[in-house]
Write a protein that holds these residues in place. Structure first.
Motif, PDB file in Angstrom:
ATOM      1  N   ILE A 161      14.941 -11.467  27.713  1.00  0.00           N
ATOM      2  CA  ILE A 161      15.822 -11.964  28.778  1.00  0.00           C
ATOM      3  C   ILE A 161      15.354 -11.456  30.141  1.00  0.00           C
ATOM      4  O   ILE A 161      15.352 -12.191  31.134  1.00  0.00           O
ATOM      5  N   LYS A 194      19.215 -18.217  23.259  1.00  0.00           N
ATOM      6  CA  LYS A 194      19.390 -16.884  23.855  1.00  0.00           C
ATOM      7  C   LYS A 194      20.323 -16.055  22.969  1.00  0.00           C
ATOM      8  O   LYS A 194      21.453 -16.451  22.710  1.00  0.00           O
ATOM      9  N   TYR A 225      22.032 -13.563  23.616  1.00  0.00           N
ATOM     10  CA  TYR A 225      22.525 -12.839  24.778  1.00  0.00           C
ATOM     11  C   TYR A 225      23.851 -13.501  25.166  1.00  0.00           C
ATOM     12  O   TYR A 225      23.907 -14.722  25.328  1.00  0.00           O
ATOM     13  N   TRP A 262      27.154 -15.267  26.545  1.00  0.00           N
ATOM     14  CA  TRP A 262      27.466 -16.107  27.704  1.00  0.00           C
ATOM     15  C   TRP A 262      28.217 -15.313  28.775  1.00  0.00           C
ATOM     16  O   TRP A 262      27.960 -15.466  29.969  1.00  0.00           O
ATOM     17  N   TRP A 314      28.034 -12.346  29.668  1.00  0.00           N
ATOM     18  CA  TRP A 314      27.146 -11.519  30.471  1.00  0.00           C
ATOM     19  C   TRP A 314      26.315 -12.400  31.403  1.00  0.00           C
ATOM     20  O   TRP A 314      26.140 -12.084  32.579  1.00  0.00           O
ATOM     21  N   MET A 315      25.779 -13.478  30.845  1.00  0.00           N
ATOM     22  CA  MET A 315      24.888 -14.337  31.635  1.00  0.00           C
ATOM     23  C   MET A 315      25.550 -14.854  32.900  1.00  0.00           C
ATOM     24  O   MET A 315      24.959 -14.834  33.986  1.00  0.00           O
ATOM     25  N   GLU A 321      25.883 -12.359  35.882  1.00  0.00           N
ATOM     26  CA  GLU A 321      24.693 -11.711  36.428  1.00  0.00           C
ATOM     27  C   GLU A 321      24.141 -12.494  37.618  1.00  0.00           C
ATOM     28  O   GLU A 321      24.507 -13.654  37.844  1.00  0.00           O
ATOM     29  N   GLY A 361      22.866 -15.843  36.935  1.00  0.00           N
ATOM     30  CA  GLY A 361      23.753 -16.702  36.168  1.00  0.00           C
ATOM     31  C   GLY A 361      24.234 -17.909  36.947  1.00  0.00           C
ATOM     32  O   GLY A 361      24.439 -18.989  36.386  1.00  0.00           O
TER      33      GLY A 361
END
Length: 377
Positions: free
Chosen positions: A200, A225, A227, A229, A231-232, A235, A238
């Protein structure tokens, strides 16, 4: 459903490593645990299969309701991403996978604890590792497990499979995540896809082309991903997700289901359903014994069990976005071992189970994975 003590295979570490599981031991303690296993009957497996299909159907109806009633603020999904969620839902963007965590002892109806709808792990051990255990130790029995075949079938139906590479990414500091990611990438390769792997942290943004790019500056058109959503979208990069030419797995509409706020919404829609537990948002307290869970949390962090006038809690850094409450439903106790059944949905279909067990009632990152089998009956 029975728990059976068994003798681990000779050289079991080497055996599970040979099928890709390098994270079999965590902090010196076995995570893959074949000193015991779980035995089911076919009728019990059929009940788990039916409950999983039913819960998946309820969840899809809940997504529709969240959109219809504009409940994004209730779920702490920022307004600027609501359109992304709605577009992906209305365009019927496919979901690869998810895992329901169920509480059940073989009697009554399985109950849903929660839905790991975005970035579930323990996939490799549920799909491959326990299957090879079965073949070597109980070749005359069967296992609720078609995960591998259904993953490959999913990729085979992916549009432009042979022309557009699929990028696979996870955070660079998690061995377990990397093991799950590489397994999924392998199923894509077996399905005929062209793939690339990166972390990432290595994904870049080209503001002129409005593209996310890989280390070769090539545009990322399809990204799996591992990882979350939530969090994305919080950021720095994002915000570009709303305008980038990229398709993601899991799709944006899974933001709704990977949020524990879906539990009170499900109960509101289907109150009394035999596979659901009563649940509410924290501003509508539940009476009696209950579990308090953050809207966003992982691996059992920041969970509180309120019962008999006492509180059992786990540490963690989650909870800043609020909590929900869910009726306390104790896990079955097999001699001081408390199993949670993880029931997988692949490409919309029930596909198998994995069991994680702990010496406490809260399943955490250190909880052990045990294999299972079933007999006719």
């Amino acid at each position: 459903m029975q728990r059976i003590a068994v003798t681990p295979r000779d050289n079991w570490r080497e055996r599970v490593e040979s099928v890709g599981m390098l994270y079999h031991t965590i902090d010196g303690v076995p995570y893959w645990d074949e000193s015991a296993c779980y035995r089911f009957t076919r009728s019990e497996i059929d009940m788990l299969d039916t409950a999983t299909a039913e819960l998946h159907s309820l969840c899809l109806q809940a997504v529709e309701e969240v959109i219809r009633r504009d409940l994004f603020t209730r779920l702490r999904i920022p307004k600027e991403f609501a359109a992304l969620v709605i577009d992906s839902w209305e365009n019927d963007e496919p979901t690869l996978y998810g895992r329901f965590d169920l509480v059940w002892d073989g009697n009554g109806h399985p109950k849903m604890y929660e839905y790991n709808a975005d970035t579930p792990t323990s996939l490799l051990e549920a799909s491959v590792v326990q299957w090879f255990w079965l073949r070597e130790t109980r070749p005359d029995y069967d296992q609720f497990n078609s995960i591998h075949e259904k993953l490959i079938r999913f990729w085979q139906r992916w549009p432009n499979l042979h022309t557009t590479p699929i990028h696979f990414a996870c955070a660079g500091d998690a061995m377990e995540d990397l093991g799950n990611l590489e397994y999924l990438r392998d199923t894509a390769l077996q399905g005929g896809a062209r793939t690339r792997r990166l972390f990432i942290e290595e994904i870049g943004w080209d503001s002129a082309r409005l593209d996310f790019v890989d280390l070769d500056d090539a545009p990322i058109r399809v990204l799996f991903k591992l990882y979350p959503w939530e969090w994305m979208i919080r950021e720095e990069f994002g915000r570009h997700l709303t305008r980038a030419r990229i398709r993601l797995l899991e799709p944006p509409w899974k933001m709704v289901l990977s949020n524990k706020g879906i539990l009170p919404i499900l109960w509101d829609l289907f109150e009394g359903h035999p596979n659901l537990l009563p649940a509410s948002f924290e501003d509508q307290p539940l009476l009696g014994e209950f579990v308090r869970k953050p809207l966003f949390s992982r691996e059992g962090s920041n969970i509180e069990i309120h019962r008999a006038g006492s509180v059992t809690r786990t540490p963690g850094s989650y909870g800043g976005d609020g909590y929900i409450m869910q009726r306390y439903q104790p896990l079955p106790d097999f001699g001081g071992n408390y199993p949670v059944i993880g029931s997988w949905v692949i490409d919309g279909d029930p596909a198998g189970i994995g069991i994680r067990e702990d010496a406490t009632e809260i399943t955490t990152n250190g909880s052990r994975f045990l294999p299972h089998f079933f007999v006719e009956g």
